[in-house]
Design a protein around this motif. Structure first.
Motif, PDB file in Angstrom:
ATOM      1  N   GLU A  70     -40.684  69.401 -18.270  1.00  0.00           N
ATOM      2  CA  GLU A  70     -41.672  68.094 -16.846  1.00  0.00           C
ATOM      3  C   GLU A  70     -41.710  67.562 -16.793  1.00  0.00           C
ATOM      4  N   TYR A  71     -42.429  66.667 -18.564  1.00  0.00           N
ATOM      5  CA  TYR A  71     -43.349  65.762 -19.019  1.00  0.00           C
ATOM      6  C   TYR A  71     -42.396  64.577 -18.747  1.00  0.00           C
ATOM      7  N   ILE A  72     -41.132  64.780 -19.108  1.00  0.00           N
ATOM      8  CA  ILE A  72     -39.416  64.430 -19.272  1.00  0.00           C
ATOM      9  C   ILE A  72     -39.578  63.802 -17.695  1.00  0.00           C
TER      10      ILE A  72
ATOM     11  N   LYS B  63     -43.908  59.417 -27.362  1.00  0.00           N
ATOM     12  CA  LYS B  63     -46.029  59.082 -27.553  1.00  0.00           C
ATOM     13  C   LYS B  63     -46.211  60.310 -26.511  1.00  0.00           C
ATOM     14  N   ARG B  64     -46.341  60.081 -25.089  1.00  0.00           N
ATOM     15  CA  ARG B  64     -47.001  60.343 -24.226  1.00  0.00           C
ATOM     16  C   ARG B  64     -47.633  61.578 -24.408  1.00  0.00           C
ATOM     17  N   ILE B  65     -46.105  61.882 -24.446  1.00  0.00           N
ATOM     18  CA  ILE B  65     -45.139  63.750 -24.348  1.00  0.00           C
ATOM     19  C   ILE B  65     -47.120  64.487 -25.775  1.00  0.00           C
ATOM     20  N   ALA B  66     -46.612  63.494 -27.233  1.00  0.00           N
ATOM     21  CA  ALA B  66     -46.614  64.583 -28.633  1.00  0.00           C
ATOM     22  C   ALA B  66     -48.379  64.533 -27.587  1.00  0.00           C
ATOM     23  N   THR B  67     -49.002  63.704 -27.675  1.00  0.00           N
ATOM     24  CA  THR B  67     -50.788  63.115 -27.334  1.00  0.00           C
ATOM     25  C   THR B  67     -50.822  64.400 -26.479  1.00  0.00           C
ATOM     26  N   GLU B  68     -49.800  64.324 -25.666  1.00  0.00           N
ATOM     27  CA  GLU B  68     -50.521  65.526 -24.061  1.00  0.00           C
ATOM     28  C   GLU B  68     -50.478  66.981 -24.444  1.00  0.00           C
ATOM     29  N   MET B  69     -49.704  67.081 -25.601  1.00  0.00           N
ATOM     30  CA  MET B  69     -49.139  68.398 -26.129  1.00  0.00           C
ATOM     31  C   MET B  69     -50.369  68.906 -27.726  1.00  0.00           C
TER      32      MET B  69
ATOM     33  N   GLU C   5     -44.453  63.367 -32.488  1.00  0.00           N
ATOM     34  CA  GLU C   5     -42.955  62.397 -31.955  1.00  0.00           C
ATOM     35  C   GLU C   5     -42.203  63.233 -32.305  1.00  0.00           C
ATOM     36  N   ARG C   6     -41.777  63.626 -33.527  1.00  0.00           N
ATOM     37  CA  ARG C   6     -40.936  64.449 -33.899  1.00  0.00           C
ATOM     38  C   ARG C   6     -40.495  65.580 -33.682  1.00  0.00           C
ATOM     39  N   THR C   7     -41.522  66.011 -33.414  1.00  0.00           N
ATOM     40  CA  THR C   7     -41.288  68.191 -32.472  1.00  0.00           C
ATOM     41  C   THR C   7     -40.730  67.524 -31.195  1.00  0.00           C
ATOM     42  N   VAL C   8     -41.625  66.310 -30.785  1.00  0.00           N
ATOM     43  CA  VAL C   8     -41.194  66.272 -29.238  1.00  0.00           C
ATOM     44  C   VAL C   8     -39.923  65.854 -29.182  1.00  0.00           C
ATOM     45  N   LYS C   9     -38.795  65.141 -30.181  1.00  0.00           N
ATOM     46  CA  LYS C   9     -37.814  65.162 -30.355  1.00  0.00           C
ATOM     47  C   LYS C   9     -36.977  65.944 -30.312  1.00  0.00           C
TER      48      LYS C   9
END
Length: 212
Positions: free
Chosen positions: A160-162, A169-175, A179-183
């Motif tokens: 949804e964020y994508i 970086k922003r997704i990592a901050t929001e969640m 960033e590694r986990t986002v990837k």
């Protein structure tokens, strides 16, 4: 590598001849019909298309038509004009990348390496700009009837964020994750939804959402 080049500009053609390795077999086409005929009878690894200023919009549609006709071909556009609308049109339809016509030798090697790995080439920042441009709503929720039911709740949130054009970086901050986990979530999402890159995912999300 066997390469078909649709190019009517002598300067650009000479440049491509200079930067490509001598081992690359280059065949030149000068119009759409000739390009289609060559692709139909030859086993090409890549097709390069130069888009000059003359009939630029029509040439963009010709590139899209080639993509639709030859779905497995690696197709790279070389527009002489900077146009985000044209780039979005081509890349969203599955064109593998776009580059400057006078790209350098080492940069071209990088482009081909990225495309060979299954990703779109457009430059990281440029791809992100395209995603943000297409994100016309500020908040989206995935419609579970649109084929996204295989995603975990966290993966849906990332997706949804994508769709909203957020960076990793922003997704990592929001969640509140790394960033590694986002990837890692993105890798899983790509596999589950059978998409190959960030732009394809964003466009898929934006087509299959309910807004609120």
């Amino acid at each position: 590598m066997k390469l078909l080049c649709w190019n009517t500009n002598e300067s650009v053609w000479n440049h491509w001849t200079t930067i490509l390795d001598s081992s690359v077999e280059q065949i030149r086409a000068t119009d759409f019909e000739q390009t289609v005929n060559q692709l139909s009878k030859g086993n090409f690894d890549y097709c390069f298309v130069y888009l000059g200023d003359e009939d630029f919009s029509e040439k963009v549609e010709d590139v899209v038509a080639l993509r639709e006709k030859f779905t497995n071909l690696k197709l790279v556009a070389f527009p002489n004009r900077r146009s985000q609308a044209a780039a979005l049109r081509m890349l969203s339809m599955g064109v593998n990348g776009q580059c400057s016509p006078f790209i350098g030798k080492e940069q071209l090697k990088l482009v081909l390496s990225v495309i060979d790995s299954g990703e779109i080439w457009g430059g990281k920042d440029f791809i992100q700009q395209l995603i943000q441009q297409t994100a016309t709503v500020s908040n989206v929720t995935i419609n579970t009837s649109s084929g996204f039911e295989e995603l975990s709740e966290r993966e849906k949130t990332v997706a949804e964020y994508i769709g909203q054009g957020f960076s990793n970086k922003r997704i990592a901050t929001e969640m509140e994750i790394t960033e590694r986990t986002v990837k890692a979530h993105l890798t899983a999402i790509y596999q589950k939804l059978n998409v190959k890159d960030r732009l394809s995912l964003a466009l898929l999300i934006q087509r299959g959402v309910v807004t609120h």
